[in-house]
Design an enzyme around this catalytic site. Structure first.
Site, short mmCIF file in Angstrom:
data_model
loop_
_atom_site.label_atom_id
_atom_site.label_comp_id
_atom_site.label_asym_id
_atom_site.label_seq_id
_atom_site.Cartn_x
_atom_site.Cartn_y
_atom_site.Cartn_z
CD GLN A 12 -90.76 60.90 41.62
OE1 GLN A 12 -89.09 60.23 41.44
NE2 GLN A 12 -91.59 59.39 41.63
NE ARG B 97 -99.78 66.14 38.57
CZ ARG B 97 -99.78 64.31 38.12
NH1 ARG B 97 -99.14 63.22 38.08
NH2 ARG B 97 -101.04 64.27 37.62
NE ARG C 68 -97.73 53.91 42.24
CZ ARG C 68 -97.54 53.87 41.01
NH1 ARG C 68 -96.66 52.09 40.75
NH2 ARG C 68 -98.29 53.66 40.10
CE LYS D 171 -98.01 55.13 37.54
NZ LYS D 171 -99.63 56.29 37.73
CG ASP E 202 -99.13 60.20 36.48
OD1 ASP E 202 -99.47 61.16 36.58
OD2 ASP E 202 -99.88 58.89 36.49
C1 LIG Z 1 -102.44 64.39 42.23
C2 LIG Z 1 -101.63 63.96 42.46
C3 LIG Z 1 -100.29 62.37 41.13
C4 LIG Z 1 -99.60 61.78 41.74
N1 LIG Z 1 -98.63 62.00 40.34
C5 LIG Z 1 -97.23 60.87 41.16
C6 LIG Z 1 -96.30 60.53 39.90
O1 LIG Z 1 -96.76 60.86 39.21
N2 LIG Z 1 -95.20 60.09 40.81
C7 LIG Z 1 -95.23 59.98 41.76
O2 LIG Z 1 -94.36 59.31 42.70
N3 LIG Z 1 -96.46 59.81 42.76
C8 LIG Z 1 -97.23 60.80 42.36
N4 LIG Z 1 -98.14 60.96 43.49
C9 LIG Z 1 -97.62 60.61 44.97
C10 LIG Z 1 -96.91 61.15 45.54
O3 LIG Z 1 -95.48 61.41 45.15
C11 LIG Z 1 -97.34 60.83 47.25
O4 LIG Z 1 -96.68 59.24 47.29
C12 LIG Z 1 -98.56 60.75 47.92
O5 LIG Z 1 -99.17 61.90 48.01
C13 LIG Z 1 -98.03 61.35 49.23
O6 LIG Z 1 -97.84 61.94 49.46
P1 LIG Z 1 -98.28 63.82 50.45
O7 LIG Z 1 -97.31 64.95 50.25
O8 LIG Z 1 -99.31 63.37 50.11
O9 LIG Z 1 -97.67 63.69 51.95
P2 LIG Z 1 -97.80 62.40 52.89
O10 LIG Z 1 -96.87 63.10 54.44
O11 LIG Z 1 -97.10 61.50 52.27
O12 LIG Z 1 -98.61 62.58 54.04
C14 LIG Z 1 -99.71 63.53 54.14
C15 LIG Z 1 -101.13 63.34 54.92
O13 LIG Z 1 -101.96 62.96 53.46
C16 LIG Z 1 -102.90 62.33 53.75
N5 LIG Z 1 -101.91 60.75 52.70
C17 LIG Z 1 -101.31 60.76 52.16
N6 LIG Z 1 -101.75 59.46 51.10
C18 LIG Z 1 -102.34 58.97 51.55
C19 LIG Z 1 -102.64 57.66 51.39
N7 LIG Z 1 -102.23 56.91 50.44
N8 LIG Z 1 -103.96 57.72 52.03
C20 LIG Z 1 -104.97 58.38 52.70
N9 LIG Z 1 -104.03 59.45 53.22
C21 LIG Z 1 -103.42 59.85 52.57
C22 LIG Z 1 -102.16 61.58 55.07
O14 LIG Z 1 -103.70 62.07 55.99
C23 LIG Z 1 -100.99 61.87 56.02
O15 LIG Z 1 -101.11 62.07 57.48
C24 LIG Z 1 -98.89 61.68 43.45
C25 LIG Z 1 -99.90 62.31 43.81
C26 LIG Z 1 -101.06 63.40 43.98
C27 LIG Z 1 -102.25 63.98 45.32
#
Ligand SMILES: Cc1cc2nc3c(=O)[nH]c(=O)nc-3n(C[C@H](O)[C@H](O)[C@H](O)COP(=O)(O)OP(=O)(O)OC[C@H]3O[C@@H](n4cnc5c(N)ncnc54)[C@H](O)[C@@H]3O)c2cc1C
Length: 312
Positions: A166, A187, A291, A102, A136
């Protein structure tokens, strides 16, 4: 909306100095500690150990030495030196040469030039060793400056560097077109931060619809994009979209967070896809942990069960 309220609540907790200190003192002590589901440990050895286990299961990794929001030049210098040590240790260990960081850990909140200089120092060590550096994306007060820093380094010829968009932000679809035209490695995430209505979608259905559109554009026009989500609907869409266009599974990768939806991670590897797991580690794990709790209220129950389980 539960979604929004829980993100806001945990974002506020993440900023609490008292909680952070308490968490750093007690949170990681036990193997069964609450945070260990999402963070393998505080040391680079913990991260390497996790990386080896992932590799044995056919998974790729990116390592994030946790830290963000430093407020002085000295702290930014220390964080940069620590990152350089981490990169050396990862290279020596033979695990995956891929890190995420970050810019606020490198001093972005002090000033842009400090952060960019520090990132250059990291790239000077990382690039010749074949280490890929993903920047990130943080909350919206850092979006423009992060993209600007990335694009500056790109124009200067750095190529082992990637960025994050995002789908929660209105601006991201335009950013996508510009960054795709550069050939940048993107990403795609939904966004982990609570953002105001003036700049971001408030309804999950809108964030998801935008994610779906961006995912299609990325798979068709992007340069080895990372589809970072645990959302099975989005993952299925990506697979379908790529296969209908004869885009091979080596032209993109899926990414997921350490400890989340391991079932999906394994299923995708078995189906022949590349899956990279984001492995966060370090002393500064508290905001990251908050988060993860905020984006999935079910985790709070997981944590509470852990608390009572440990006492019982
Ligand atoms: C590799 C990676 C890098 C990332 N980098 C960034 C970044 O640089 N900046 C940024 O703002 N965000 C980042 N994120 C976080 C991202 O923005 C989301 O907040 C996070 O991935 C949850 O969203 P989702 O796409 O999984 O979908 P969602 O619709 O939120 O979740 C789908 C399903 O995934 C599972 N799930 C999701 N989150 C969780 C959790 N915390 N615990 C348990 N189960 C969960 C649940 O089964 C949920 O129903 C990153 C995520 C990943 C996977």
């Amino acid at each position: 909306m539960l979604d929004t309220a829980s993100k806001t609540f945990f974002q506020l907790l993440a900023q609490s100095g008292v909680l952070k200190t308490l968490a750093s003192r007690f949170g990681m002590r036990h193997e069964r500690s609450l945070a260990r589901r999402f963070i393998p440990g505080e040391t680079v050895e913990d991260a390497v150990y996790a990386g080896r286990a992932l590799a044995a299961a056919g998974l790729l990794a990116t390592f994030d030495h946790l830290g963000e929001g430093v407020t002085t030049h000295d702290e930014a210098d220390v964080a940069t030196r620590e990152y350089l040590e981490v990169i050396d240790a990862l290279i020596l260990s033979g695990v995956e040469r891929n890190v995420s960081l970050k810019l606020t850990a490198l001093g972005l909140d002090v000033d842009r030039a400090t952060a960019v200089d520090n990132l250059r120092k990291i790239l000077a060590v990382a690039e010749p060793a074949g280490v890929f550096v993903r920047v990130d994306m943080e909350n919206s007060s850092h979006t423009a400056v992060t993209l600007d820093a990335f694009e500056t380094l790109w124009q200067q010829g750095h190529r082992r560097i990637g960025v994050v968009l995002q789908s929660a932000l209105y601006r991201s679809e335009q950013d996508l077109v510009r960054l795709n035209a550069l050939g940048a490695r993107i990403r795609l995430v939904k966004g982990a931060y609570r953002e105001p209505k003036a700049i971001a979608y408030q309804k999950k259905t809108d964030v998801d619809a935008t994610y779906a559109r961006m995912l299609k554009t990325l798979i068709t026009d992007g340069t080895y994009p990372a589809i970072a989500t645990h959302d099975k609907t989005m993952i299925d869409l990506a697979r379908r979209w790529a296969s209908e266009r004869h885009i091979g599974s080596d032209r993109f990768e899926f990414q997921m967070l350490y400890g989340i939806r391991r079932d999906l991670q394994t299923m995708l590897v078995n189906a022949g896809y590349r899956v990279r797991v984001y492995v966060p580690f370090g002393r500064e794990w508290f905001p990251y942990f908050m988060r993860r709790l905020g984006e999935h209220p079910g985790n709070v129950w997981f944590v509470l069960r852990g608390v009572f389980g440990e006492r019982g």
